[in-house]
Design a protein around this motif. Structure first.
Motif, short mmCIF file in Angstrom:
data_model
loop_
_atom_site.label_atom_id
_atom_site.label_comp_id
_atom_site.label_asym_id
_atom_site.label_seq_id
_atom_site.Cartn_x
_atom_site.Cartn_y
_atom_site.Cartn_z
N LEU A 201 0.81 -1.22 0.00
CA LEU A 201 0.00 0.00 0.00
C LEU A 201 0.85 1.27 0.00
O LEU A 201 0.50 2.28 0.63
CB LEU A 201 -0.99 0.00 1.17
CG LEU A 201 -1.98 -1.16 1.20
CD1 LEU A 201 -2.86 -1.08 2.43
CD2 LEU A 201 -2.81 -1.19 -0.08
N TRP A 202 1.97 1.23 -0.70
CA TRP A 202 2.80 2.41 -0.87
C TRP A 202 2.18 3.31 -1.92
O TRP A 202 1.48 2.84 -2.83
CB TRP A 202 4.20 2.04 -1.31
CG TRP A 202 5.03 1.32 -0.29
CD1 TRP A 202 4.83 1.26 1.06
CD2 TRP A 202 6.22 0.57 -0.54
NE1 TRP A 202 5.81 0.52 1.65
CE2 TRP A 202 6.69 0.09 0.69
CE3 TRP A 202 6.94 0.27 -1.69
CZ2 TRP A 202 7.84 -0.68 0.81
CZ3 TRP A 202 8.09 -0.49 -1.58
CH2 TRP A 202 8.53 -0.95 -0.33
N GLN A 203 2.46 4.59 -1.84
CA GLN A 203 1.98 5.52 -2.85
C GLN A 203 2.66 5.21 -4.19
O GLN A 203 3.86 4.96 -4.25
CB GLN A 203 2.27 6.96 -2.44
CG GLN A 203 1.70 7.95 -3.42
CD GLN A 203 1.89 9.39 -2.95
OE1 GLN A 203 2.48 9.67 -1.92
NE2 GLN A 203 1.37 10.31 -3.74
N ILE A 204 1.87 5.23 -5.24
CA ILE A 204 2.37 5.04 -6.61
C ILE A 204 2.06 6.31 -7.39
O ILE A 204 0.93 6.79 -7.36
CB ILE A 204 1.72 3.82 -7.30
CG1 ILE A 204 2.05 2.54 -6.53
CG2 ILE A 204 2.18 3.72 -8.75
CD1 ILE A 204 1.30 1.31 -7.03
N VAL A 205 3.05 6.85 -8.06
CA VAL A 205 2.88 8.06 -8.87
C VAL A 205 3.38 7.75 -10.28
O VAL A 205 4.48 7.25 -10.45
CB VAL A 205 3.66 9.25 -8.28
CG1 VAL A 205 3.56 10.47 -9.19
CG2 VAL A 205 3.17 9.58 -6.87
N ILE A 206 2.54 8.05 -11.24
CA ILE A 206 2.90 7.87 -12.65
C ILE A 206 2.90 9.25 -13.30
O ILE A 206 1.93 10.00 -13.18
CB ILE A 206 1.87 6.98 -13.39
CG1 ILE A 206 1.61 5.67 -12.65
CG2 ILE A 206 2.30 6.75 -14.84
CD1 ILE A 206 2.78 4.74 -12.55
N GLU A 207 4.00 9.58 -13.98
CA GLU A 207 4.07 10.84 -14.71
C GLU A 207 4.43 10.55 -16.15
O GLU A 207 5.44 9.90 -16.44
CB GLU A 207 5.10 11.78 -14.09
CG GLU A 207 5.19 13.10 -14.83
CD GLU A 207 6.14 14.10 -14.21
OE1 GLU A 207 6.61 14.98 -14.94
OE2 GLU A 207 6.41 14.02 -12.99
N ARG A 208 3.62 11.06 -17.05
CA ARG A 208 3.86 10.94 -18.48
C ARG A 208 3.57 12.29 -19.12
O ARG A 208 2.47 12.83 -18.94
CB ARG A 208 2.96 9.88 -19.13
CG ARG A 208 3.18 8.48 -18.62
CD ARG A 208 4.50 7.90 -19.14
NE ARG A 208 4.64 6.52 -18.78
CZ ARG A 208 5.29 6.06 -17.72
NH1 ARG A 208 5.90 6.89 -16.92
NH2 ARG A 208 5.36 4.78 -17.48
N LYS A 209 4.54 12.84 -19.79
CA LYS A 209 4.37 14.11 -20.50
C LYS A 209 3.76 15.17 -19.59
O LYS A 209 2.81 15.86 -19.94
CB LYS A 209 3.53 13.92 -21.75
CG LYS A 209 4.18 12.99 -22.75
CD LYS A 209 3.34 12.84 -23.97
CE LYS A 209 4.04 11.87 -24.94
NZ LYS A 209 3.28 11.67 -26.16
N LYS A 210 4.30 15.27 -18.38
CA LYS A 210 3.90 16.27 -17.38
C LYS A 210 2.50 16.07 -16.81
O LYS A 210 1.96 16.95 -16.14
CB LYS A 210 4.10 17.68 -17.90
CG LYS A 210 5.55 17.94 -18.28
CD LYS A 210 5.85 19.40 -18.34
CE LYS A 210 7.29 19.57 -18.78
NZ LYS A 210 8.14 20.13 -17.80
N ASN A 211 1.88 14.92 -17.07
CA ASN A 211 0.62 14.54 -16.44
C ASN A 211 0.95 13.59 -15.30
O ASN A 211 1.65 12.60 -15.50
CB ASN A 211 -0.31 13.86 -17.44
CG ASN A 211 -0.77 14.80 -18.52
OD1 ASN A 211 -1.31 15.85 -18.22
ND2 ASN A 211 -0.53 14.44 -19.77
N ILE A 212 0.43 13.89 -14.12
CA ILE A 212 0.74 13.10 -12.93
C ILE A 212 -0.52 12.38 -12.47
O ILE A 212 -1.59 12.98 -12.34
CB ILE A 212 1.28 14.01 -11.80
CG1 ILE A 212 2.56 14.72 -12.29
CG2 ILE A 212 1.54 13.21 -10.54
CD1 ILE A 212 3.00 15.86 -11.42
N TRP A 213 -0.38 11.08 -12.22
CA TRP A 213 -1.50 10.24 -11.83
C TRP A 213 -1.10 9.43 -10.60
O TRP A 213 -0.03 8.83 -10.58
CB TRP A 213 -1.87 9.32 -12.97
CG TRP A 213 -3.00 8.38 -12.67
CD1 TRP A 213 -4.28 8.69 -12.37
CD2 TRP A 213 -2.93 6.95 -12.66
NE1 TRP A 213 -5.03 7.54 -12.18
CE2 TRP A 213 -4.20 6.47 -12.34
CE3 TRP A 213 -1.91 6.04 -12.86
CZ2 TRP A 213 -4.49 5.11 -12.23
CZ3 TRP A 213 -2.19 4.69 -12.76
CH2 TRP A 213 -3.47 4.24 -12.45
N THR A 214 -1.92 9.43 -9.57
CA THR A 214 -1.70 8.61 -8.39
C THR A 214 -2.91 7.69 -8.23
O THR A 214 -4.00 8.16 -7.92
CB THR A 214 -1.50 9.47 -7.13
OG1 THR A 214 -2.63 10.32 -6.97
CG2 THR A 214 -0.24 10.32 -7.21
#
Length: 173
Positions: A157-170
């Protein structure tokens, strides 16, 4: 073929190519890499690092060669770095490692801080080799994680952050 296998092959190739190269040649190449990468950190990590510098001691622990990291770490705001130390003999690289902190980043943290991390400690990692480091801190963040780290982050249950082309998704907010 997994990313881990591809990455391993790049490391093998790198060691072959660097063998016999002089330290000044590698430093010159490192300066070119640093100049080219200076303005390209991710939006999420750059903003987080800017915020954390006010209250935290910021350390980069990486498998990248220290010749490159020595130039990049200060420009990105790190107070200290621990990076791969490559062996030289007579001013030329042998293709052998002296120290590879990326093999156990959790051990690097223990060496720096002892058994107890400072309160409010945060770590960001992107591959399975970062798991021991992430497990040692109060706030682990899996950033653009590979498949193995994604699975472990989801399990813990760690935080996951995805960034693609300056878009950030958690995924979990």
């Amino acid at each position: 073929t997994s990313w881990h296998e591809v990455n391993h092959q790049f490391i093998v190739l790198f060691r072959l190519c660097i063998t016999g190269i002089s330290r000044p040649e590698v430093v010159s190449a490192a300066k070119a890499v640093a100049a080219n990468r200076y303005g390209r950190p991710y939006t999420f990590t750059s903003a987080l690092l800017t915020h954390l510098r006010e209250t935290h001691f910021c350390i980069a622990i990486t498998g990248a060669p220290r010749e490159v990291v020595r130039l990049l770490a200060p420009t990105w705001g790190f107070d200290r770095f621990v990076a791969t130390h490559l062996e030289t003999v007579g001013g030329r690289y042998t293709g052998q490692d002296v120290d590879v902190p990326a093999n156990d980043k959790g051990a690097v943290l223990k060496r720096l801080f002892g058994e107890k991390m400072p309160p409010g400690s945060i770590a960001i990692g992107d591959t399975a080799s970062d798991i021991s480091m992430l497990a040692a801190v109060d706030l682990p963040i899996a950033f653009n994680p590979d498949e193995s780290l994604t699975e472990e982050a989801e399990r813990r249950l760690w935080q996951i952050v995805i960034e693609r082309k300056k878009n950030i998704w958690t995924p979990r907010g």
